[in-house]
Design a protein around this motif. Structure first.
Motif, mmCIF file in Angstrom:
data_model
loop_
_atom_site.group_PDB
_atom_site.id
_atom_site.type_symbol
_atom_site.label_atom_id
_atom_site.label_comp_id
_atom_site.label_asym_id
_atom_site.label_seq_id
_atom_site.Cartn_x
_atom_site.Cartn_y
_atom_site.Cartn_z
ATOM 1 N N ASP A 132 0.816 -1.209 0.000
ATOM 2 C CA ASP A 132 0.000 0.000 0.000
ATOM 3 C C ASP A 132 0.852 1.261 0.000
ATOM 4 O O ASP A 132 0.398 2.311 -0.465
ATOM 5 C CB ASP A 132 -0.933 -0.004 1.214
ATOM 6 N N TRP A 133 2.080 1.159 0.515
ATOM 7 C CA TRP A 133 2.971 2.323 0.505
ATOM 8 C C TRP A 133 4.409 1.848 0.661
ATOM 9 O O TRP A 133 4.671 0.895 1.393
ATOM 10 C CB TRP A 133 2.628 3.297 1.629
ATOM 11 N N ILE A 134 5.333 2.496 -0.031
ATOM 12 C CA ILE A 134 6.767 2.226 0.088
ATOM 13 C C ILE A 134 7.459 3.548 0.375
ATOM 14 O O ILE A 134 7.275 4.521 -0.366
ATOM 15 C CB ILE A 134 7.356 1.618 -1.203
ATOM 16 N N GLN A 135 8.245 3.583 1.430
ATOM 17 C CA GLN A 135 8.970 4.803 1.775
ATOM 18 C C GLN A 135 10.429 4.471 2.062
ATOM 19 O O GLN A 135 10.735 3.746 2.999
ATOM 20 C CB GLN A 135 8.354 5.481 3.007
ATOM 21 N N GLY A 136 11.331 5.012 1.248
ATOM 22 C CA GLY A 136 12.750 4.902 1.504
ATOM 23 C C GLY A 136 13.292 6.213 2.043
ATOM 24 O O GLY A 136 12.543 7.157 2.298
ATOM 25 N N GLN A 137 14.609 6.276 2.192
ATOM 26 C CA GLN A 137 15.233 7.473 2.748
ATOM 27 C C GLN A 137 15.188 8.622 1.749
ATOM 28 O O GLN A 137 15.530 8.471 0.579
ATOM 29 C CB GLN A 137 16.676 7.185 3.149
ATOM 30 N N THR A 138 14.764 9.785 2.221
ATOM 31 C CA THR A 138 14.751 11.007 1.417
ATOM 32 C C THR A 138 15.261 12.155 2.284
ATOM 33 O O THR A 138 15.418 12.020 3.504
ATOM 34 C CB THR A 138 13.331 11.363 0.918
ATOM 35 N N GLU A 139 15.481 13.289 1.674
ATOM 36 C CA GLU A 139 15.928 14.457 2.430
ATOM 37 C C GLU A 139 14.803 15.043 3.279
ATOM 38 O O GLU A 139 15.057 15.743 4.256
ATOM 39 C CB GLU A 139 16.465 15.528 1.474
ATOM 40 N N LYS A 140 13.557 14.763 2.914
ATOM 41 C CA LYS A 140 12.417 15.373 3.606
ATOM 42 C C LYS A 140 11.976 14.598 4.846
ATOM 43 O O LYS A 140 11.285 15.146 5.698
ATOM 44 C CB LYS A 140 11.241 15.499 2.644
ATOM 45 N N ILE A 141 12.342 13.316 4.928
ATOM 46 C CA ILE A 141 11.938 12.491 6.069
ATOM 47 C C ILE A 141 13.190 11.972 6.761
ATOM 48 O O ILE A 141 14.020 11.303 6.141
ATOM 49 C CB ILE A 141 11.054 11.310 5.616
ATOM 50 N N ARG A 142 13.333 12.292 8.026
ATOM 51 C CA ARG A 142 14.510 11.831 8.761
ATOM 52 C C ARG A 142 14.568 10.305 8.762
ATOM 53 O O ARG A 142 13.545 9.634 8.849
ATOM 54 C CB ARG A 142 14.472 12.334 10.207
ATOM 55 N N ARG A 143 15.771 9.800 8.700
ATOM 56 C CA ARG A 143 15.926 8.352 8.655
ATOM 57 C C ARG A 143 15.609 7.745 10.015
ATOM 58 O O ARG A 143 15.665 8.393 11.054
ATOM 59 C CB ARG A 143 17.331 7.968 8.206
ATOM 60 N N LYS A 144 15.235 6.470 9.979
ATOM 61 C CA LYS A 144 15.032 5.741 11.223
ATOM 62 C C LYS A 144 16.313 5.796 12.066
ATOM 63 O O LYS A 144 17.404 5.787 11.485
ATOM 64 C CB LYS A 144 14.690 4.273 10.923
ATOM 65 N N PRO A 145 16.209 5.870 13.387
ATOM 66 C CA PRO A 145 15.049 5.587 14.236
ATOM 67 C C PRO A 145 14.097 6.757 14.471
ATOM 68 O O PRO A 145 13.190 6.628 15.306
ATOM 69 C CB PRO A 145 15.699 5.154 15.551
ATOM 70 N N ALA A 146 14.294 7.894 13.813
ATOM 71 C CA ALA A 146 13.286 8.949 13.909
ATOM 72 C C ALA A 146 11.948 8.382 13.436
ATOM 73 O O ALA A 146 11.904 7.611 12.478
ATOM 74 C CB ALA A 146 13.685 10.144 13.053
ATOM 75 N N PRO A 147 10.847 8.744 14.072
ATOM 76 C CA PRO A 147 9.560 8.142 13.740
ATOM 77 C C PRO A 147 8.863 8.759 12.534
ATOM 78 O O PRO A 147 7.779 8.304 12.164
ATOM 79 C CB PRO A 147 8.732 8.404 15.013
ATOM 80 N N ASP A 148 9.485 9.760 11.901
ATOM 81 C CA ASP A 148 8.821 10.523 10.839
ATOM 82 C C ASP A 148 8.202 9.642 9.756
ATOM 83 O O ASP A 148 7.042 9.838 9.363
ATOM 84 C CB ASP A 148 9.810 11.484 10.171
ATOM 85 N N GLY A 149 8.991 8.713 9.228
ATOM 86 C CA GLY A 149 8.510 7.868 8.139
ATOM 87 C C GLY A 149 7.355 6.986 8.561
ATOM 88 O O GLY A 149 6.361 6.847 7.845
ATOM 89 N N ALA A 150 7.471 6.392 9.755
ATOM 90 C CA ALA A 150 6.403 5.527 10.252
ATOM 91 C C ALA A 150 5.119 6.314 10.479
ATOM 92 O O ALA A 150 4.024 5.863 10.136
ATOM 93 C CB ALA A 150 6.842 4.842 11.551
ATOM 94 N N LEU A 151 5.243 7.506 11.032
ATOM 95 C CA LEU A 151 4.071 8.349 11.271
ATOM 96 C C LEU A 151 3.430 8.791 9.961
ATOM 97 O O LEU A 151 2.198 8.823 9.834
ATOM 98 C CB LEU A 151 4.466 9.565 12.108
ATOM 99 N N ALA A 152 4.271 9.121 8.977
ATOM 100 C CA ALA A 152 3.747 9.535 7.677
ATOM 101 C C ALA A 152 2.995 8.389 6.998
ATOM 102 O O ALA A 152 1.950 8.607 6.366
ATOM 103 C CB ALA A 152 4.887 10.022 6.788
#
Length: 226
Positions: A132-152
């Motif tokens: 349903d969604w694929i999210q890799g590392q980008t400049e706009k979303i901090r990399r894990k372990p920051a929760p940004d990607g999971a929350l998005a």
């Protein structure tokens, strides 16, 4: 009730360590450093390209990482072409994902691998549109372990964080799941050991992919979510 499962990619869905080692070792040799055994890349990978490069350089004796920019550039060039080198899903992954989909569970991928390669690998292994969604590392979303990607991802899927399993194989993944207030599930078929996973806040630890369905049923019983 669980409505979604978010998966790490490297070491969780896909056995990708050879692809990482293949590109990194060629890049190291290009700047005059020796290659490392493939097994070592299970500890180099997991925290994004920059950290992968730093770990390689430090173990090669470049403690100050003086050749960081050069090695990163060469690695990215190799990896952009060979990100599928010897990559395959772990045994049992496809059956487990199919069962989740049958039960109406939304599935997504969150990886510290660069976004373009994350999409390439996931779609090559499982087909376009399977997740349903694929999210890799980008400049706009901090990399894990920051929760940004999971929350998005939770927002994209229209679910609450407490309705998500977060599935991964490293300390970084467990920290991510906890930071996002999801349910962290550590897997033992990937790159790291039980001790690391448990010490970093796993709620569950599973040994084979089919056990994720048992975890799901602890929340949902045998019910399917529509």
């Amino acid at each position: 009730m669980i409505k979604a499962a978010i998966f790490d990619l490297d070491g969780t869905l896909g056995d990708t360590v050879e692809s990482i080692a293949y590109s990194a070792n060629r890049a190291l040799q290009d700047i005059g450093y020796p290659p490392f055994p493939v097994e070592r890349y299970k500890y180099y990978a997991g925290d994004g390209v920059d950290e992968l490069i730093r770990r390689c350089l430090r173990d090669a004796g470049d403690v100050e990482c003086s050749k960081f920019e050069k090695l990163r550039s060469i690695y990215r060039d190799y990896f952009s072409r060979d990100c599928m080198y010897h990559v395959k899903p772990f045994d049992g992954i496809c059956d487990m994902l199919l069962e989740l989909k049958k039960r109406g569970i939304r599935i997504a991928v969150l990886s510290n691998k660069p976004h373009a390669q994350s999409v390439d690998v996931v779609e090559s292994l499982f087909g376009k549109g399977y997740f349903d969604w694929i999210q890799g590392q980008t400049e706009k979303i901090r990399r894990k372990p920051a929760p940004d990607g999971a929350l998005a991802i939770a927002e994209k899927l229209g679910v609450q964080t407490e309705e998500c399993l977060y599935v991964g194989d490293t300390n970084t993944d467990m920290q991510t799941g906890n930071a996002a207030h999801m349910h962290p599930v550590g897997v033992l078929w990937g790159f790291r050991e039980r001790k690391e996973i448990e010490e970093n806040g796993s709620e569950f630890v599973i040994e084979v992919p089919s056990e994720l369905i048992s975890v799901l049923e602890r929340f949902n019983g045998g019910r399917h979510y529509d």
